[in-house]
Each structure stands twice: as structure tokens, then as C-alpha cells.
Write a protein that holds these residues in place. Sequence first.
Motif, short mmCIF file in Angstrom:
data_model
loop_
_atom_site.label_atom_id
_atom_site.label_comp_id
_atom_site.label_asym_id
_atom_site.label_seq_id
_atom_site.Cartn_x
_atom_site.Cartn_y
_atom_site.Cartn_z
N PHE A 274 21.93 28.56 19.97
CA PHE A 274 21.80 27.18 19.50
C PHE A 274 22.01 27.11 18.00
O PHE A 274 21.45 27.91 17.24
CB PHE A 274 20.42 26.62 19.86
N GLN A 275 22.84 26.15 17.58
CA GLN A 275 23.16 26.00 16.16
C GLN A 275 22.87 24.60 15.65
O GLN A 275 22.62 24.42 14.47
CB GLN A 275 24.65 26.31 15.93
N TYR A 276 22.98 23.60 16.53
CA TYR A 276 22.70 22.22 16.14
C TYR A 276 21.36 21.80 16.73
O TYR A 276 21.12 22.02 17.92
CB TYR A 276 23.79 21.27 16.66
N PHE A 277 20.54 21.19 15.89
CA PHE A 277 19.19 20.82 16.30
C PHE A 277 18.98 19.35 15.97
O PHE A 277 19.18 18.94 14.83
CB PHE A 277 18.16 21.69 15.58
N MET A 278 18.59 18.58 16.97
CA MET A 278 18.46 17.14 16.81
C MET A 278 17.08 16.65 17.20
O MET A 278 16.40 17.27 18.03
CB MET A 278 19.46 16.43 17.73
N TRP A 279 16.67 15.57 16.60
CA TRP A 279 15.48 14.84 17.01
C TRP A 279 15.92 13.43 17.37
O TRP A 279 16.59 12.75 16.58
CB TRP A 279 14.44 14.80 15.90
N THR B 103 20.18 18.80 12.22
CA THR B 103 20.30 19.90 11.27
C THR B 103 21.21 20.95 11.87
O THR B 103 21.12 21.24 13.07
CB THR B 103 18.92 20.54 11.00
N TYR B 104 22.08 21.49 11.03
CA TYR B 104 22.93 22.59 11.47
C TYR B 104 22.35 23.88 10.93
O TYR B 104 22.09 24.00 9.74
CB TYR B 104 24.36 22.41 10.97
N SER B 105 22.11 24.83 11.83
CA SER B 105 21.54 26.14 11.50
C SER B 105 20.16 25.97 10.88
O SER B 105 19.44 25.04 11.18
CB SER B 105 22.50 26.90 10.60
N SER B 106 19.74 26.85 10.01
CA SER B 106 18.39 26.81 9.47
C SER B 106 18.29 25.90 8.26
O SER B 106 19.30 25.53 7.65
CB SER B 106 17.95 28.21 9.05
N ALA C 144 24.68 24.75 21.41
CA ALA C 144 25.41 25.84 20.78
C ALA C 144 26.64 25.27 20.09
O ALA C 144 27.04 24.14 20.34
CB ALA C 144 25.80 26.87 21.84
N ASP C 145 27.24 26.07 19.24
CA ASP C 145 28.46 25.66 18.56
C ASP C 145 29.60 26.41 19.21
O ASP C 145 30.20 27.29 18.63
CB ASP C 145 28.35 26.01 17.08
N ALA C 146 29.88 26.07 20.46
CA ALA C 146 30.84 26.84 21.25
C ALA C 146 31.97 25.94 21.70
O ALA C 146 31.81 25.19 22.65
CB ALA C 146 30.15 27.45 22.46
N GLY C 147 33.09 26.00 21.02
CA GLY C 147 34.26 25.24 21.43
C GLY C 147 33.99 23.76 21.50
O GLY C 147 33.33 23.18 20.65
N ASN C 148 34.47 23.14 22.56
CA ASN C 148 34.33 21.70 22.70
C ASN C 148 33.13 21.27 23.52
O ASN C 148 32.91 20.08 23.70
CB ASN C 148 35.60 21.12 23.34
N ASN C 149 32.37 22.22 24.05
CA ASN C 149 31.25 21.81 24.88
C ASN C 149 30.06 21.47 24.02
O ASN C 149 29.49 22.32 23.37
CB ASN C 149 30.89 22.90 25.89
#
Lengths: 114, 113
Positions: free
Chosen positions: B30-35, B50-53, B93-98
Motif C-alpha cells: 500500500f502506497q496511497y492512504f485516504m480518509w 497521503t502518498y507514502s509516509s 497499492a501503486d501498481a499499474g492502472n489498478n
Amino acid sequence: GAGVSQTPSNKVTEKGKYVELRCDPISGHTALYWYRQSLGQGPEFLIYFQGTGAADDSGLPNDRFFAVRPEGSVSTLKIQRTERGDSAVYLCASSRTSGYNEQFFGPGTRLTVL
Amino acid sequence: QKEVEQDPGPLSVPEGAIVSLNCTYSNSAFQYFMWYRQYSRKGPELLMYTYSSGNKEDGRFTAQVDKSSKYISLFIRDSQPSDSATYLCAMRADAGNNRKLIWGLGTSLAVNP
């Protein structure tokens, strides 16, 4: 501008019937998502479209569920032979393709299967 | 074990209090975190991402991500009755287009005047 719209807002059906739920994304958004939210739960991913094609349908629970997006805009989620366990709020979201891709959600369709 | 854990509450605080909401997760991809905030019978609405830490602040809201602990937080300062809603964390996650989001259960918050 207009947000994501979903119709109907409420749908009551009987067990075994077929239902269609419609989603109109924000104009120009190429990505479209369907989620399902049961009472007291977070949304659960169902399927993701990039344009007209389903890029990931791994969240569809079984083959009674199917979704289409024939022209890359409006999408329809179709549920055959509905069961009581299908009762939930079905949420649709759309996003742009580039950049961060914030997902904008519609108000949902509340499906009740009697 | 769910990929994302969130205490459903309910949480009840007096107006003006500082509210702390949090989630833990197990997937290190997981790289993108949302509220998101969700009012009754409405769709979720993005509050912060937030992206990453790191930390991010927007008005009365502060989001924190600690990837080493797999723990994210949302702080609400000077809480208002209009903040009463369910708060959902979501991540991907930051995986391609998904870009499918994985969600917590949501925490129900009531801010009492």
C-alpha cells in the motif's frame, strides 16, 4: 459540475429476480468502479473499468453478478437470481486516469432483496 | 485477518475536542492512504490523502502515515457537531492502472454540542 449519479436510489425486489443498477460517471472520467457496502461495513471492491473494458473484476462474488460499460461512460451492474444476501448499498465511483486519481463517489443504490 | 483494521467505535466527544482516528494494515505494498467521510445515506467523500509516509495538514484535519508500523491516523482539531459522520480509511497499492481501494470498517463519530 455534475457529480456521479446512480439510479435508482432505492430498489426493492424479490428473491430470484433480476436487477439492473445504473451509474453515470463524471464527464471525462475514464475509470469507473463499483463497490458494495453492507450495513456497518466499509465498501467492498467489485469491479473496475478503464474505458469500455473491465480491467479488474476480481471482486465480483459469483457469476450472478455482471457489469458493462459499452461506450466508456455509463455503466450498468446486473445481478441475476437475486438472493437476500445481495442486499446492500451499491456504490459507484469514477476518476480521471492520470495523476492521483481521486475517486468521486455517487450516493449509491440501496438494494433490498425480500 | 482483514487487510485493513479499523475500530468501528462509536466514538462520542464534546464539541471542541481533538479527535484521533486510526487504522492498521498488513499489506506493505500500500502506497496511497485516504480518509473518507460518509454521512448517513450518502456516498463517501474524500477528506485527505497521503502518498507514502509523512504528515499532511488541511485546515482542522491532519493525516499521518507511519509505514514502518503500518499505521495511519486522522486528527480532527476543534471538532464540530457537523463533523458527526462515519470516517473510513482506504488504501491502495501503486501498481499499474489498478486503483481499487481497500477499506476499513469505518469509525462512527458523534460530536456533541
